[in-house]
Write an enzyme that holds these catalytic residues in place. Sequence first.
Site, mmCIF file in Angstrom:
data_model
loop_
_atom_site.group_PDB
_atom_site.id
_atom_site.type_symbol
_atom_site.label_atom_id
_atom_site.label_comp_id
_atom_site.label_asym_id
_atom_site.label_seq_id
_atom_site.Cartn_x
_atom_site.Cartn_y
_atom_site.Cartn_z
ATOM 1 N N ASP A 48 1.058 -1.340 0.071
ATOM 2 C CA ASP A 48 0.159 -0.091 0.000
ATOM 3 C C ASP A 48 1.038 1.413 -0.061
ATOM 4 O OD1 ASP A 48 -3.143 0.522 0.900
ATOM 5 O OD2 ASP A 48 -1.632 2.285 1.363
ATOM 6 N N ASN A 105 -12.886 -2.635 2.426
ATOM 7 C CA ASN A 105 -13.702 -1.186 2.531
ATOM 8 C C ASN A 105 -14.734 -1.371 1.427
ATOM 9 O OD1 ASN A 105 -12.576 -0.374 4.991
ATOM 10 N ND2 ASN A 105 -10.813 0.545 3.883
ATOM 11 N N GLN A 112 -14.291 3.353 1.279
ATOM 12 C CA GLN A 112 -13.557 2.746 -0.029
ATOM 13 C C GLN A 112 -13.178 4.008 -0.809
ATOM 14 O OE1 GLN A 112 -15.738 0.287 -2.555
ATOM 15 N NE2 GLN A 112 -13.831 -0.100 -3.763
ATOM 16 N N SER A 113 -11.974 4.373 -1.055
ATOM 17 C CA SER A 113 -11.455 5.524 -1.919
ATOM 18 C C SER A 113 -10.828 5.009 -3.336
ATOM 19 C CB SER A 113 -10.467 6.167 -1.071
ATOM 20 O OG SER A 113 -9.323 5.328 -0.978
ATOM 21 N N HIS A 118 -10.489 -4.319 -3.684
ATOM 22 C CA HIS A 118 -9.072 -4.807 -2.935
ATOM 23 C C HIS A 118 -9.407 -5.184 -1.613
ATOM 24 C CE1 HIS A 118 -9.735 -0.295 -2.677
ATOM 25 N NE2 HIS A 118 -9.338 -0.507 -1.400
ATOM 26 N N HIS A 120 -7.270 -5.486 2.204
ATOM 27 C CA HIS A 120 -6.022 -4.798 2.789
ATOM 28 C C HIS A 120 -5.836 -6.124 3.699
ATOM 29 C CE1 HIS A 120 -6.678 -0.536 2.109
ATOM 30 N NE2 HIS A 120 -8.021 -0.965 2.164
#
Length: 132
Positions: A48, A105, A112-113, A118, A120
């Site tokens: 990340d 997320n 979630q951005s 995905h 983590h």
Amino acid sequence: MSDQDHLTTQPSSPASSHDPQCIFCRIARGDFGTVFLHQDQDVVAFADLHPQAPVHVLVIPRRHVASLADTAPADNALLGRLLAAVRSVAAQLGVAATGYRTVLNTGSDGGQSVHHLHAHLLAGRSLGWPPG
Ligand code: DGP
């Protein structure tokens, strides 16, 4: 065939699905020379950019899927491979015994951005609960 039948037989996106505007699609394609901690036919894993723990890895499908909420029953095998890759990377990085957290997320309330599915993988310190 009902709408529900369609969902059970069709994945959320074709295997070749690629969004050139999506940063994670581009990472998965190797556009930036990202080092992959794991890669197979379906998923890749990489560090990340903004680590929140000593170990912070993202595991993503190669094909574009916006989020967990956008997956269909026909994507269940892909979701299994995503989690299997998390397990594999955790073992590879030596955190399987001490433990780790796996987070997906989803959507705005989920924080979630990046709108490419995905997981983590967070490890290397004791993680608090509940999350923020
Ligand atoms: P989320 O909030 O769950 O959508 O997490 C997105 C994560 O993606 C966040 O922890 C930062 C990371 N990230 C965003 N852009 C990049 C990038 O270009 N490269 C890498 N390696 N990580 C990124």
